[in-house]
Design a protein around this motif. Structure first.
Motif, short mmCIF file in Angstrom:
data_model
loop_
_atom_site.label_atom_id
_atom_site.label_comp_id
_atom_site.label_asym_id
_atom_site.label_seq_id
_atom_site.Cartn_x
_atom_site.Cartn_y
_atom_site.Cartn_z
N GLU A 165 -1.04 -54.35 -56.55
CA GLU A 165 -2.12 -53.93 -55.65
C GLU A 165 -2.18 -54.80 -54.40
O GLU A 165 -2.34 -54.31 -53.28
CB GLU A 165 -3.45 -53.98 -56.41
CG GLU A 165 -4.61 -53.32 -55.68
CD GLU A 165 -5.55 -54.33 -55.04
OE1 GLU A 165 -6.51 -53.91 -54.39
OE2 GLU A 165 -5.31 -55.55 -55.20
N ARG B 171 -1.37 -53.39 -50.54
CA ARG B 171 -2.27 -53.53 -49.39
C ARG B 171 -1.61 -54.30 -48.25
O ARG B 171 -1.83 -54.02 -47.08
CB ARG B 171 -3.56 -54.22 -49.82
CG ARG B 171 -4.45 -53.33 -50.69
CD ARG B 171 -5.84 -53.91 -50.89
NE ARG B 171 -5.83 -55.09 -51.76
CZ ARG B 171 -6.04 -56.33 -51.35
NH1 ARG B 171 -6.25 -56.58 -50.06
NH2 ARG B 171 -6.03 -57.33 -52.21
N GLY C 66 0.94 -51.94 -46.44
CA GLY C 66 0.47 -50.59 -46.12
C GLY C 66 0.76 -50.18 -44.69
O GLY C 66 1.30 -49.09 -44.43
N LEU D 281 -12.40 -43.96 -52.01
CA LEU D 281 -11.50 -44.79 -51.22
C LEU D 281 -12.26 -45.44 -50.06
O LEU D 281 -12.94 -44.78 -49.29
CB LEU D 281 -10.36 -43.95 -50.65
CG LEU D 281 -9.22 -43.59 -51.62
CD1 LEU D 281 -8.26 -42.64 -50.96
CD2 LEU D 281 -8.49 -44.85 -52.08
N ALA E 249 -9.16 -51.16 -50.19
CA ALA E 249 -9.12 -50.99 -51.64
C ALA E 249 -7.95 -50.09 -52.02
O ALA E 249 -7.52 -49.25 -51.25
CB ALA E 249 -10.42 -50.38 -52.15
N ALA E 250 -7.43 -50.28 -53.23
CA ALA E 250 -6.37 -49.44 -53.77
C ALA E 250 -6.76 -49.01 -55.17
O ALA E 250 -7.12 -49.85 -56.00
CB ALA E 250 -5.03 -50.19 -53.77
N PHE F 210 -0.70 -46.47 -57.01
CA PHE F 210 -1.80 -47.05 -56.24
C PHE F 210 -2.00 -46.20 -54.99
O PHE F 210 -1.04 -45.92 -54.27
CB PHE F 210 -1.50 -48.49 -55.83
CG PHE F 210 -1.87 -49.51 -56.87
CD1 PHE F 210 -3.20 -49.75 -57.17
CD2 PHE F 210 -0.90 -50.22 -57.56
CE1 PHE F 210 -3.56 -50.68 -58.12
CE2 PHE F 210 -1.24 -51.16 -58.51
CZ PHE F 210 -2.58 -51.39 -58.80
N GLN G 45 -4.24 -45.85 -51.42
CA GLN G 45 -5.13 -46.54 -50.50
C GLN G 45 -5.26 -45.73 -49.22
O GLN G 45 -4.44 -44.87 -48.90
CB GLN G 45 -4.61 -47.94 -50.18
CG GLN G 45 -3.21 -47.96 -49.59
CD GLN G 45 -2.70 -49.36 -49.36
OE1 GLN G 45 -3.40 -50.20 -48.79
NE2 GLN G 45 -1.47 -49.64 -49.78
N GLN G 46 -6.32 -46.02 -48.51
CA GLN G 46 -6.61 -45.33 -47.26
C GLN G 46 -6.37 -46.31 -46.12
O GLN G 46 -6.86 -47.45 -46.15
CB GLN G 46 -8.06 -44.86 -47.27
CG GLN G 46 -8.42 -43.87 -46.20
CD GLN G 46 -9.71 -43.14 -46.53
OE1 GLN G 46 -9.68 -42.05 -47.05
NE2 GLN G 46 -10.83 -43.77 -46.23
N ILE G 47 -5.59 -45.87 -45.11
CA ILE G 47 -5.20 -46.77 -44.03
C ILE G 47 -5.56 -46.14 -42.69
O ILE G 47 -5.17 -45.00 -42.40
CB ILE G 47 -3.69 -47.08 -44.09
CG1 ILE G 47 -3.35 -47.78 -45.41
CG2 ILE G 47 -3.26 -47.93 -42.90
CD1 ILE G 47 -1.87 -48.01 -45.61
N ARG H 86 -3.50 -41.57 -46.04
CA ARG H 86 -3.51 -42.05 -47.43
C ARG H 86 -2.09 -42.39 -47.83
O ARG H 86 -1.17 -41.59 -47.66
CB ARG H 86 -4.11 -41.00 -48.37
CG ARG H 86 -5.55 -40.65 -48.07
CD ARG H 86 -6.13 -39.69 -49.10
NE ARG H 86 -7.46 -39.26 -48.71
CZ ARG H 86 -7.72 -38.16 -48.00
NH1 ARG H 86 -6.72 -37.38 -47.63
NH2 ARG H 86 -8.94 -37.83 -47.67
#
Length: 263
Positions: free
Chosen positions: A69, A73, A76, A129, A133-134, A150, A152-154, A162
């Protein structure tokens, strides 16, 4: 020989046989009781060991998920700019594949994952999300294997994207430090296998989890003619990874545990 003498001999033999029987019965009872006691002691020792192994493996899983995780991140933004796991040396030993969902909803797939999260699965995560966070999402593939992803939102200049990355199974599930003839099985909360060579009896596991032991206990089950002893431990994931618990089951053949009395 007179009749009284013959009768006396028969009585003597019967009395000797009776005395021998009286001597053997307590010895047999004592032996049987001792065998049961040793049997119970060996089983208790072994399930205690298996419970400990289940707890230890659960802790290792959490540590590996934390590593994955944190790495997901950290990389990402790089993967959003260039969806390629080989751009960073060694990255493909932690992640097997990935999916980038553009703001338009289009998916870019990269790596070698046999199955990927659907657009619907990614969209369902949207309320949970948040930036930084993941979350863990299990994804089934055509070969009946379940991948651990995993998501995550970027944020990027072109809009919110996503990114989903599958944790490499060899990194996540490695169990080469388990004792001899010991098998590990990791199940979802509904007992669906995530990583499992020999699934334990679902009825026996469900009964154990519903009993006083709850999230940490032991049970026995059969696979054909073979009886297995198992220890299990729930791994709680919701607080950190937004996922339902996993159940780690560590098993060993009962015959192996009882070798000292069966030799």
């Amino acid at each position: 020989m007179s009749a009284p003498t013959k009768a006396s001999g028969r009585v003597t033999r019967r009395m000797v046989a009776l005395f021998v029987a009286c001597a053997l019965v307590p010895a047999g009872v004592t032996f049987a009781h001792s065998y049961r006691s040793v049997h119970e002691l060996l089983v208790a020792q072994r399930v205690g060991l298996l419970r400990g192994e289940a707890a230890s493996y659960g802790t290792i899983l959490i540590e590996r998920l934390n590593v994955a995780e944190t790495l997901a991140r950290a990389i990402g933004d790089d993967l959003v700019a260039k969806p390629d796991l080989k751009q960073i040396p060694g990255l493909d030993s932690y992640f097997r594949g990935g999916v980038l969902q553009e703001p338009s909803g289009a998916l870019k797939v990269f790596g070698d994952a046999p199955g990927i999260p659907s657009s619907a699965q990614l969209k369902a995560l949207e309320p949970r999300l948040v930036a930084g966070a993941a979350l863990i999402v299990p994804v089934s593939s055509a070969n009946a294997r379940t991948g651990v992803w995993f998501v995550q939102q970027i944020s990027s200049p072109g809009g919110m994207r996503r990114l989903a990355l599958e944790v490499h199974p060899q990194f996540l599930w490695s169990d080469d430090k388990l004792p001899y003839l010991t098998e590990v099985c990791v199940l979802a909360v509904d007992s669906a296998p995530l990583h499992c060579g020999r699934p334990p009896s679902r009825g026996a596991l469900d009964a154990a989890r519903a009993g006083p032991s709850g999230s940490n206990g032991e049970f026995a089950w059969h696979d054909g003619d073979d009886r297995f002893l198992s220890g299990y431990r729930e791994v709680f994931l919701r607080a950190r990874f937004g996922a339902e618990p996993w159940v780690v089951v560590v098993s060993q053949p009962e015959a192996y545990a009882l070798r000292p009395v069966n030799a």
